[in-house]
Design a protein around this motif. Structure first.
Motif, short mmCIF file in Angstrom:
data_model
loop_
_atom_site.label_atom_id
_atom_site.label_comp_id
_atom_site.label_asym_id
_atom_site.label_seq_id
_atom_site.Cartn_x
_atom_site.Cartn_y
_atom_site.Cartn_z
N GLY A 27 65.66 -79.29 -37.85
CA GLY A 27 66.28 -80.15 -38.86
C GLY A 27 67.36 -79.42 -39.65
O GLY A 27 67.42 -78.19 -39.68
N GLY A 28 68.20 -80.19 -40.31
CA GLY A 28 69.32 -79.64 -41.07
C GLY A 28 68.92 -78.77 -42.24
O GLY A 28 69.71 -77.97 -42.73
N ASP A 29 67.69 -78.91 -42.71
CA ASP A 29 67.24 -78.12 -43.85
C ASP A 29 66.67 -76.76 -43.46
O ASP A 29 66.35 -75.94 -44.31
N VAL A 30 66.58 -76.48 -42.15
CA VAL A 30 66.04 -75.21 -41.66
C VAL A 30 67.19 -74.25 -41.43
O VAL A 30 68.20 -74.61 -40.83
N GLU A 31 67.05 -73.01 -41.93
CA GLU A 31 68.14 -72.04 -41.82
C GLU A 31 68.16 -71.30 -40.48
O GLU A 31 69.20 -70.82 -40.06
N ASN A 32 67.04 -71.17 -39.80
CA ASN A 32 66.97 -70.39 -38.57
C ASN A 32 66.58 -71.28 -37.40
O ASN A 32 66.21 -72.42 -37.56
N GLY A 33 66.66 -70.71 -36.18
CA GLY A 33 66.18 -71.42 -35.01
C GLY A 33 67.23 -72.10 -34.17
O GLY A 33 66.90 -72.79 -33.21
N ARG A 34 68.50 -71.90 -34.49
CA ARG A 34 69.56 -72.57 -33.73
C ARG A 34 70.21 -71.67 -32.69
O ARG A 34 70.90 -72.15 -31.79
N GLY A 35 70.01 -70.36 -32.79
CA GLY A 35 70.72 -69.40 -31.94
C GLY A 35 70.55 -69.63 -30.45
O GLY A 35 71.52 -69.62 -29.69
N ILE A 36 69.33 -69.82 -30.00
CA ILE A 36 69.08 -70.01 -28.57
C ILE A 36 69.73 -71.29 -28.08
O ILE A 36 70.33 -71.33 -27.00
N LEU A 37 69.66 -72.33 -28.88
CA LEU A 37 70.27 -73.60 -28.49
C LEU A 37 71.79 -73.50 -28.48
O LEU A 37 72.44 -74.10 -27.61
N ILE A 38 72.35 -72.75 -29.39
CA ILE A 38 73.80 -72.52 -29.39
C ILE A 38 74.20 -71.77 -28.11
O ILE A 38 75.17 -72.13 -27.44
N MET A 39 73.43 -70.72 -27.78
CA MET A 39 73.72 -69.97 -26.55
C MET A 39 73.70 -70.89 -25.34
O MET A 39 74.59 -70.84 -24.49
N ARG A 40 72.67 -71.73 -25.27
CA ARG A 40 72.55 -72.67 -24.14
C ARG A 40 73.77 -73.59 -24.03
O ARG A 40 74.17 -73.98 -22.94
N ALA A 41 74.32 -73.96 -25.18
CA ALA A 41 75.43 -74.92 -25.19
C ALA A 41 76.74 -74.32 -24.68
O ALA A 41 77.60 -75.06 -24.22
N VAL A 42 76.90 -72.99 -24.75
CA VAL A 42 78.21 -72.40 -24.43
C VAL A 42 78.24 -71.56 -23.16
O VAL A 42 79.31 -71.13 -22.75
N VAL A 43 77.08 -71.30 -22.54
CA VAL A 43 77.08 -70.56 -21.27
C VAL A 43 76.56 -71.47 -20.17
O VAL A 43 75.95 -72.50 -20.43
N ASP A 44 76.77 -71.06 -18.93
CA ASP A 44 76.33 -71.86 -17.80
C ASP A 44 74.85 -71.65 -17.48
O ASP A 44 74.19 -72.55 -16.97
N ASP A 45 74.36 -70.46 -17.75
CA ASP A 45 72.97 -70.16 -17.43
C ASP A 45 72.43 -69.16 -18.45
O ASP A 45 73.13 -68.21 -18.82
N ILE A 46 71.22 -69.39 -18.90
CA ILE A 46 70.55 -68.48 -19.82
C ILE A 46 69.10 -68.37 -19.39
O ILE A 46 68.48 -69.36 -18.98
N SER A 47 68.59 -67.16 -19.44
CA SER A 47 67.18 -66.96 -19.12
C SER A 47 66.63 -65.86 -20.01
O SER A 47 67.38 -65.08 -20.60
N PHE A 48 65.31 -65.81 -20.08
CA PHE A 48 64.62 -64.87 -20.94
C PHE A 48 63.55 -64.13 -20.14
O PHE A 48 62.78 -64.76 -19.43
N ASP A 49 63.55 -62.83 -20.26
CA ASP A 49 62.48 -62.01 -19.70
C ASP A 49 61.71 -61.48 -20.91
O ASP A 49 62.19 -60.60 -21.62
N ILE A 50 60.56 -62.06 -21.15
CA ILE A 50 59.77 -61.75 -22.35
C ILE A 50 58.55 -60.94 -21.95
O ILE A 50 57.76 -61.38 -21.11
N LYS A 51 58.45 -59.77 -22.55
CA LYS A 51 57.29 -58.91 -22.32
C LYS A 51 56.62 -58.67 -23.67
O LYS A 51 57.07 -57.82 -24.43
N PRO A 52 55.58 -59.45 -23.98
CA PRO A 52 54.93 -59.33 -25.29
C PRO A 52 54.59 -57.88 -25.63
O PRO A 52 54.01 -57.16 -24.84
N GLY A 53 55.03 -57.47 -26.81
CA GLY A 53 54.79 -56.12 -27.29
C GLY A 53 55.74 -55.08 -26.73
O GLY A 53 55.74 -53.93 -27.17
N ARG A 54 56.59 -55.48 -25.76
CA ARG A 54 57.50 -54.51 -25.14
C ARG A 54 58.96 -54.94 -25.16
O ARG A 54 59.82 -54.17 -24.75
#
Length: 149
Positions: free
Chosen positions: A92-119
């Motif tokens: 929502g518009g009242d939230v200051e954070n949380g838009r970065g990943i969606l912005i990245m998705r909007a401007v590149v052709d492909d985005i992926s995440f390699d998530i290793k919890p704790g690492r």
């Protein structure tokens, strides 16, 4: 033609403009259009900001770039606790954070995440490059494609 580079940056926001300068100058020197460069720099800035914000306790994060075959691929890696969830829609518009990943998705052709919890987390950004008409790199790519036919 292929270019590879790697930057190890302090986990501090002051390094993000340096990353933007290196990536932007590299793309511009090859003849990538300014609109395409702007998209890549926006996504890169967001990925770096996330690494700075969430990449602790490590003191550095790494950016690896490859420019080849008409594409730019950037990987931004941190050694933090790992990304919890990937948002599916803008907050929502009242939230200051949380838009970065969606912005990245909007401007590149492909985005992926390699998530290793704790690492750590690696964000992979890919974008097809748009070339200026007088770009040497574009002509070299066309020549190579035509030579292969």
């Amino acid at each position: 033609m292929g270019i590879e580079f790697s930057l190890a940056m302090p986990r501090d926001a002051i390094g993000i403009p340096m990353v933007r300068r290196v990536v932007g100058d590299t793309l511009r020197s090859l003849g990538v259009t300014e609109e395409c460069v702007a998209d890549i720099l926006l996504a890169t800035s967001e990925a770096c900001a996330n690494a700075v914000r969430h990449g602790g306790p490590a003191k550095r994060y790494v950016i690896r770039g490859t420019i080849a075959n008409g594409r730019c691929e950037l990987r931004v890696s941190d050694r933090g606790n790992g990304l919890g969830t990937v948002p599916r829609r803008f907050p929502g518009g009242d939230v200051e954070n949380g838009r970065g990943i969606l912005i990245m998705r909007a401007v590149v052709d492909d985005i992926s995440f390699d998530i290793k919890p704790g690492r750590g987390t690696t964000v992979r950004l890919c974008k097809e490059l748009d070339w200026t008409d007088d770009s040497i790199a574009h002509h070299l790519t066309l020549d190579r494609q035509l030579a292969g036919v």
